[in-house]
Design a protein around this motif. Structure first.
Motif, PDB file in Angstrom:
ATOM      1  N   THR A  53      -8.819  13.177  -1.019  1.00 60.90           N
ATOM      2  CA  THR A  53      -8.313  12.310  -2.084  1.00 60.90           C
ATOM      3  C   THR A  53      -8.029  10.891  -1.624  1.00 60.90           C
ATOM      4  N   SER A  54      -8.134  10.610  -0.337  1.00 59.17           N
ATOM      5  CA  SER A  54      -7.749   9.288   0.179  1.00 59.17           C
ATOM      6  C   SER A  54      -8.575   8.158  -0.438  1.00 59.17           C
ATOM      7  N   PHE A  55      -9.862   8.368  -0.641  1.00 56.27           N
ATOM      8  CA  PHE A  55     -10.689   7.311  -1.233  1.00 56.27           C
ATOM      9  C   PHE A  55     -10.239   7.016  -2.656  1.00 56.27           C
ATOM     10  N   ASP A  56     -10.051   8.061  -3.455  1.00 60.78           N
ATOM     11  CA  ASP A  56      -9.613   7.864  -4.842  1.00 60.78           C
ATOM     12  C   ASP A  56      -8.238   7.208  -4.898  1.00 60.78           C
ATOM     13  N   SER A  84      -6.951   5.230  -2.703  1.00 58.02           N
ATOM     14  CA  SER A  84      -7.031   3.843  -2.240  1.00 58.02           C
ATOM     15  C   SER A  84      -7.500   2.902  -3.340  1.00 58.02           C
ATOM     16  N   LYS A  85      -8.135   3.424  -4.361  1.00 57.78           N
ATOM     17  CA  LYS A  85      -8.637   2.600  -5.455  1.00 57.78           C
ATOM     18  C   LYS A  85      -7.605   2.422  -6.575  1.00 57.78           C
ATOM     19  N   MET A  86      -6.495   3.120  -6.485  1.00 53.74           N
ATOM     20  CA  MET A  86      -5.464   3.010  -7.512  1.00 53.74           C
ATOM     21  C   MET A  86      -4.674   1.714  -7.309  1.00 53.74           C
ATOM     22  N   GLU A  87      -4.276   1.125  -8.386  1.00 55.73           N
ATOM     23  CA  GLU A  87      -3.463  -0.085  -8.289  1.00 55.73           C
ATOM     24  C   GLU A  87      -2.372  -0.023  -9.354  1.00 55.73           C
ATOM     25  N   LYS A 100       0.859  -1.183   0.000  1.00 54.61           N
ATOM     26  CA  LYS A 100       0.000   0.000   0.000  1.00 54.61           C
ATOM     27  C   LYS A 100       0.892   1.229   0.000  1.00 54.61           C
TER      28      LYS A 100
END
Length: 59
Positions: A48-51, A53-56, A24
């Motif tokens: 921006t934390s939610f967006d 967290s969805k990045m990979e 992470k």
């Protein structure tokens, strides 16, 4: 003080968080709760934390 982001108050908490965060992105912001620049950064990070967290990553 940011109420939307977790706050680490000791070196032990920081160490445990770093060690337990595998695969992470961990963002640590060091600063004072009274500093307006730090509070502004907290606001940006919380929004921006939610967006983020969805990045990979893809190999």
């Amino acid at each position: 003080m940011s109420f939307l982001l977790p706050k680490l108050t000791s070196k032990k908490e920081v160490d445990q968080t770093i060690k337990s965060t595998a695969e992470k992105v961990l963002v640590l912001r060091f600063g004072r709760d009274e500093d307006p620049v730090c509070l502004q950064l907290d606001d940006i990070l919380s929004k921006t934390s939610f967006d983020l967290s969805k990045m990979e990553t893809r190999d």
